[in-house]
Design a protein around this motif. Structure first.
Motif, PDB file in Angstrom:
ATOM      1  N   ALA B  19       0.857  -1.193   0.032  1.00  0.00           N
ATOM      2  CA  ALA B  19      -0.067  -0.032   0.075  1.00  0.00           C
ATOM      3  C   ALA B  19       0.887   1.179  -0.069  1.00  0.00           C
ATOM      4  O   ALA B  19       0.532   2.234  -0.603  1.00  0.00           O
ATOM      5  N   ALA B  20       1.828   1.133   0.718  1.00  0.00           N
ATOM      6  CA  ALA B  20       2.751   2.296   0.766  1.00  0.00           C
ATOM      7  C   ALA B  20       3.376   2.691  -0.568  1.00  0.00           C
ATOM      8  O   ALA B  20       3.415   3.882  -0.861  1.00  0.00           O
ATOM      9  N   ARG B  21       3.632   1.824  -1.262  1.00  0.00           N
ATOM     10  CA  ARG B  21       4.229   2.020  -2.358  1.00  0.00           C
ATOM     11  C   ARG B  21       3.229   2.533  -3.524  1.00  0.00           C
ATOM     12  O   ARG B  21       3.381   3.563  -4.264  1.00  0.00           O
ATOM     13  N   ARG B  22       1.925   2.068  -3.442  1.00  0.00           N
ATOM     14  CA  ARG B  22       1.172   2.546  -4.449  1.00  0.00           C
ATOM     15  C   ARG B  22       0.569   4.041  -4.072  1.00  0.00           C
ATOM     16  O   ARG B  22       0.278   4.898  -4.938  1.00  0.00           O
ATOM     17  N   LEU B  23       0.192   4.168  -2.800  1.00  0.00           N
ATOM     18  CA  LEU B  23      -0.162   5.407  -2.014  1.00  0.00           C
ATOM     19  C   LEU B  23       0.802   6.332  -2.464  1.00  0.00           C
ATOM     20  O   LEU B  23       0.566   7.614  -3.067  1.00  0.00           O
ATOM     21  N   ALA B  24       2.233   6.245  -2.036  1.00  0.00           N
ATOM     22  CA  ALA B  24       3.339   7.307  -2.494  1.00  0.00           C
ATOM     23  C   ALA B  24       3.625   7.595  -4.031  1.00  0.00           C
ATOM     24  O   ALA B  24       3.440   8.749  -4.391  1.00  0.00           O
ATOM     25  N   GLU B  25       3.228   6.532  -4.637  1.00  0.00           N
ATOM     26  CA  GLU B  25       3.537   6.682  -6.146  1.00  0.00           C
ATOM     27  C   GLU B  25       2.358   7.504  -6.817  1.00  0.00           C
ATOM     28  O   GLU B  25       2.359   7.905  -7.968  1.00  0.00           O
ATOM     29  N   THR B 216       8.686  -7.233   1.183  1.00  0.00           N
ATOM     30  CA  THR B 216       8.383  -5.830   0.966  1.00  0.00           C
ATOM     31  C   THR B 216       9.648  -5.021   1.268  1.00  0.00           C
ATOM     32  O   THR B 216       9.652  -3.935   0.391  1.00  0.00           O
ATOM     33  N   ASP B 217      10.533  -5.570   1.949  1.00  0.00           N
ATOM     34  CA  ASP B 217      11.681  -4.439   2.290  1.00  0.00           C
ATOM     35  C   ASP B 217      12.586  -4.381   0.914  1.00  0.00           C
ATOM     36  O   ASP B 217      13.181  -3.439   0.861  1.00  0.00           O
ATOM     37  N   MET B 218      12.308  -5.313   0.116  1.00  0.00           N
ATOM     38  CA  MET B 218      13.227  -5.390  -1.431  1.00  0.00           C
ATOM     39  C   MET B 218      12.159  -4.902  -2.314  1.00  0.00           C
ATOM     40  O   MET B 218      12.532  -4.159  -3.124  1.00  0.00           O
ATOM     41  N   THR B 219      11.204  -5.525  -2.394  1.00  0.00           N
ATOM     42  CA  THR B 219       9.917  -5.353  -3.496  1.00  0.00           C
ATOM     43  C   THR B 219       9.357  -3.938  -3.745  1.00  0.00           C
ATOM     44  O   THR B 219       8.971  -3.598  -4.791  1.00  0.00           O
ATOM     45  N   HIS B 220       9.233  -3.541  -2.450  1.00  0.00           N
ATOM     46  CA  HIS B 220       8.163  -2.363  -2.326  1.00  0.00           C
ATOM     47  C   HIS B 220       8.598  -1.190  -1.758  1.00  0.00           C
ATOM     48  O   HIS B 220       8.422   0.205  -2.134  1.00  0.00           O
ATOM     49  N   ARG B 223      10.971   1.434  -3.562  1.00  0.00           N
ATOM     50  CA  ARG B 223      10.317   2.469  -4.359  1.00  0.00           C
ATOM     51  C   ARG B 223       9.237   3.506  -3.663  1.00  0.00           C
ATOM     52  O   ARG B 223       9.175   4.767  -4.075  1.00  0.00           O
ATOM     53  N   ALA B 224       8.847   2.842  -2.630  1.00  0.00           N
ATOM     54  CA  ALA B 224       8.013   3.829  -1.795  1.00  0.00           C
ATOM     55  C   ALA B 224       8.565   4.992  -1.148  1.00  0.00           C
ATOM     56  O   ALA B 224       8.104   6.232  -1.375  1.00  0.00           O
ATOM     57  N   ILE B 225       9.909   4.624  -0.618  1.00  0.00           N
ATOM     58  CA  ILE B 225      10.855   5.806  -0.186  1.00  0.00           C
ATOM     59  C   ILE B 225      11.394   6.666  -1.226  1.00  0.00           C
ATOM     60  O   ILE B 225      11.204   7.992  -0.992  1.00  0.00           O
ATOM     61  N   THR B 226      11.546   6.235  -2.437  1.00  0.00           N
ATOM     62  CA  THR B 226      11.900   7.145  -3.385  1.00  0.00           C
ATOM     63  C   THR B 226      10.787   7.937  -3.889  1.00  0.00           C
ATOM     64  O   THR B 226      11.030   9.022  -4.241  1.00  0.00           O
ATOM     65  N   ALA B 227       9.668   7.325  -3.743  1.00  0.00           N
ATOM     66  CA  ALA B 227       8.464   8.202  -4.086  1.00  0.00           C
ATOM     67  C   ALA B 227       7.949   9.210  -3.089  1.00  0.00           C
ATOM     68  O   ALA B 227       7.161   9.846  -2.998  1.00  0.00           O
TER      69      ALA B 227
END
Lengths: 139, 536
Positions: B19-25, B216-220, B223-227
């Motif tokens: 969810a963090a990745r999708r929301l941040a992106e 998700t520490d690797m897969t998501h 990218r979430a933090i980058t976003a």
């Protein structure tokens, strides 16, 4: 001999009864399992020190047998688990034992990720496919 | 960036990471509070000779055994199954097996089809686009075309090896005329997205040092933090705060020094697993808004806890199959007895997964099938069985019962003085009949595959990987906690992302569905952001 050394000596003798030389395998003592690996095992399992000490104190090496070990399970299960875990862990850390049972450890292996195409082509999945769908339709 | 986030996520595991990745992106300012730390892959024990010792303490699956500072105890004195979980960025994916089956269409319609439990408010087709998407984000290895499922998109990577045992069982099932298929795994069979492939070490449940098994520490999270997502580790949430209008305003949390902080947010999303999220809702009770717990007007928060009853049937061949090696994970699966058959004395079914047996300690200490033997006979047993076995791991569908529940322990607290969860859980007679049937069929499977010796470990207590159902999804606020978007009926800006929302358990490993649902909820939230009710 210090108390710790005496305890280790008693444990060594118990271990030799639990894992004697037989069927082409060395005894625990033959590979110095306790002397070589006890502290390493207890470094991971410090929680076992106290129940292990209890087991070593309770079980007399002079009269110890596998039947007594089995009976001990019902007397003090925690100490029994500590003893069996420590003895087995020490024994199977020995490279000699590992080699004898054909266990190289959890080693890395390479493989062809596309090898599946061969068994698909060979027809291994054909009986499954020929039956057709087996899932239930749902509204 | 302000001190009031658009979205606050509690828990950085499977659903929280997705969810963090999708929301941040999607442009939201995301803050996540995680009580654990980033995992240190160099510390994973699987490459060490003494890894089987490590998994009995520091790397145990149970927080009650592990007892790390970031863990909280769970009182399971009154439970037939012990809950298993891991607290870190990546969550319990750090220690899961990585098998990645989707639910089947019938799993979401058990009331309609079988007259038991409840239907989900969504259907299989609602999930398919999110299953497809999450497979690509995770990097799933598998083979499309399984006739146990409706046709769906191919997996991004080829299946992992069958191994010697998998091949034999496949041939055995062909002789029986039974279904089998290579198991889809969230484990890379080839390089993908900057990660290395599986090396078949067989230690998946103590952490994958290669990084081949998805978490998700690797897969998501990268990218979430980058976003722009902010991830705070060592942060233990103890309450969801609620404002005058009854909307969530954020959460209070304790740092490692016990200092309390408050994080404000427009939307709060719980992703702390079905035990942790239920605990947090119950901890957030207040006399004014929700005396029985937050979002609990139905009285169902914490109830309907489901954990798949789990049995292991192990077969041993006369020759070596390197039974300690291979993905764990699974090589082969079968759905032959998954769907309801009116001729049986139970409804629903179970999924089986063929797995390695482990190294010498797992082999001879009572962790899986088999009894301890000491003396000279110990060596004879090892010579006859070690490296020669494989296990069918059987997960039976667990039907929901309100008496199976998580509540707050009135007496015990964690290291921060917060009441721990207390579980009451019984394996039902229905489940016992189901599991007995499947154990017998699994023994037939292994016999047909050439195994001479077969042992069964029935309904193992140390098996509560799959935590589900404590805040169920539904259309009616009187009989459910969240709606079909996983939004709390009682609190319009509170969402549950984890397995707590499951209406029924299915008979498959849940992480694939948990992440697909989390992606769906996050996606719907991004799309409807302007209509989302938020506190003033």
């Amino acid at each position: 001999m210090s108390a710790a050394a005496l305890e280790a000596e008693r444990l060594r003798r118990l271990a030799d009864v639990m894992l004697p030389a037989a069927h082409g395998m060395p005894s625990a003592g033959d590979v110095s399992a306790i002397a070589a690996y006890l502290e390493r095992v207890l470094a991971w399992r410090d929680d076992l020190r106290a129940p292990l000490a209890r087991a070593v104190a309770d079980l007399d090496p002079e009269s110890f047998t596998v039947e007594r070990l089995a009976a001990y399970h019902g007397i003090d299960e925690e100490a029994y688990v500590a003893l069996t875990t420590v003895v087995a862990a020490c024994y199977y850390l020995s490279p000699v034992v590992r080699e004898r049972i054909g266990y190289p450890g959890q080693v890395a292996k390479t493989y062809d990720a596309f090898a599946y195409t061969a068994w698909v082509a060979e027809g291994l999945l054909d009986p499954v496919m020929e039956r057709g769908p087996i899932y239930r339709e749902a509204p | 960036m302000t001190d009031r986030a658009d979205a606050l996520i509690v828990g950085a595991g499977a659903s929280g990471g997705v969810a963090a990745r999708r929301l941040a992106e999607g442009g939201l300012d995301v803050v996540c509070l995680e009580q654990g730390d980033w995992p240190d892959r160099s510390a994973f024990p699987g490459t060490r000779p003494d890894w089987e010792l490590a998994i009995r303490r520091r790397w145990a699956l149970s927080p009650n055994v592990r007892r790390l500072p970031e863990d909280y105890p769970v009182n399971h004195d009154d439970s037939d199954i012990e809950p298993l979980m891991y607290n870190a960025v990546g969550g319990s994916m750090i220690i899961y097996a990585g098998t990645w089956p989707r639910m089947l269409p019938s799993d979401l319609r058990v009331r309609t089809l079988d007259g038991v439990a409840d239907d989900w408010p969504i259907c299989y087709d609602d999930l398919v686009p999110y299953y497809d998407a999450i497979d690509r984000e995770i990097g799933v290895s598998g083979l499309a075309g399984d006739p146990a499922y409706p046709p769906h998109a191919d997996y991004p990577l080829p299946p992992l090896p069958l191994g010697i045992a998998g091949r034999r069982v496949a041939e055995g099932h062909n002789r029986l005329g039974w279904h089998w298929w290579p198991e889809p795994n969230a484990i890379l069979s080839a390089p993908y997205d900057g990660r290395r492939p599986c090396v078949q070490r067989g230690v998946c449940t103590s952490g994958c040092a290669e990084g081949a098994k998805a978490s998700t520490d690797m897969t998501h999270w990268p990218r979430a933090i980058t976003a722009g997502a902010r991830l705070i580790t060592g942060a233990r949430v103890n309450r969801i705060t609620v404002g005058a209008g009854g909307l969530a305003t954020g959460a209070t949390w304790l740092d490692r020094d016990g200092v309390e902080h408050h994080q404000r947010a427009d939307v709060v999303l719980l992703a702390a697993n079905a035990v942790g999220s239920a605990r947090l809702l119950l901890l957030s009770a207040d006399d004014r808004h929700c005396p029985d717990g937050l979002a609990n007007s139905s009285g169902l928060v914490g109830r309907r806890l489901m954990m798949h009853p789990f049995s292991v049937v192990t077969g041993w061949w006369d020759d070596q199959v390197e039974g300690w090696q291979g993905q764990f994970g699974a090589s082969v699966t079968t759905y032959e007895f998954y769907e309801t058959d009116p001729d049986r004395d139970f409804v629903r079914g179970a999924k089986w997964a063929l797995s390695p047996v482990g190294g010498p300690l797992n082999h001879i200490l009572p962790m899986r099938a088999g009894n301890e033997v000491w003396g000279a006979d110990h060596h004879a047993l090892m010579a006859r069985t070690f490296g020669r076995g494989a296990s069918w791991a059987i997960f039976g569908e667990d039907l929901p019962e309100e008496s199976n529940r998580v509540e707050l322990d009135p007496d015990r607290t964690d290291g921060d003085g917060i009441p721990v969860p207390r579980m009451h859980y019984r394996i039902s007679e229905h489940s016992r009949r189901l599991m007995a049937f499947h154990e017998a069929r699994a023994a037939e499977s292994l016999e047909a595959s050439g195994c001479g010796d077969i042992g069964t470990a029935s309904m193992i207590p140390y098996s509560g990987w799959h935590l589900m159902g404590t805040a169920r999804m539904g259309a009616d606020p009187a009989t459910s906690v969240v709606n079909d978007r996983q939004q709390a009926h009682d609190v319009a800006n509170l969402y549950l992302l984890d397995g707590s929302v499951f209406v029924t358990s299915s008979g498959v490993n849940p992480t694939c569905t948990i992440t697909a649902l989390a992606l769906r909820t996050a996606d719907l939230l991004v799309r409807s952001r302007r209509r989302q009710e938020v506190p003033a």
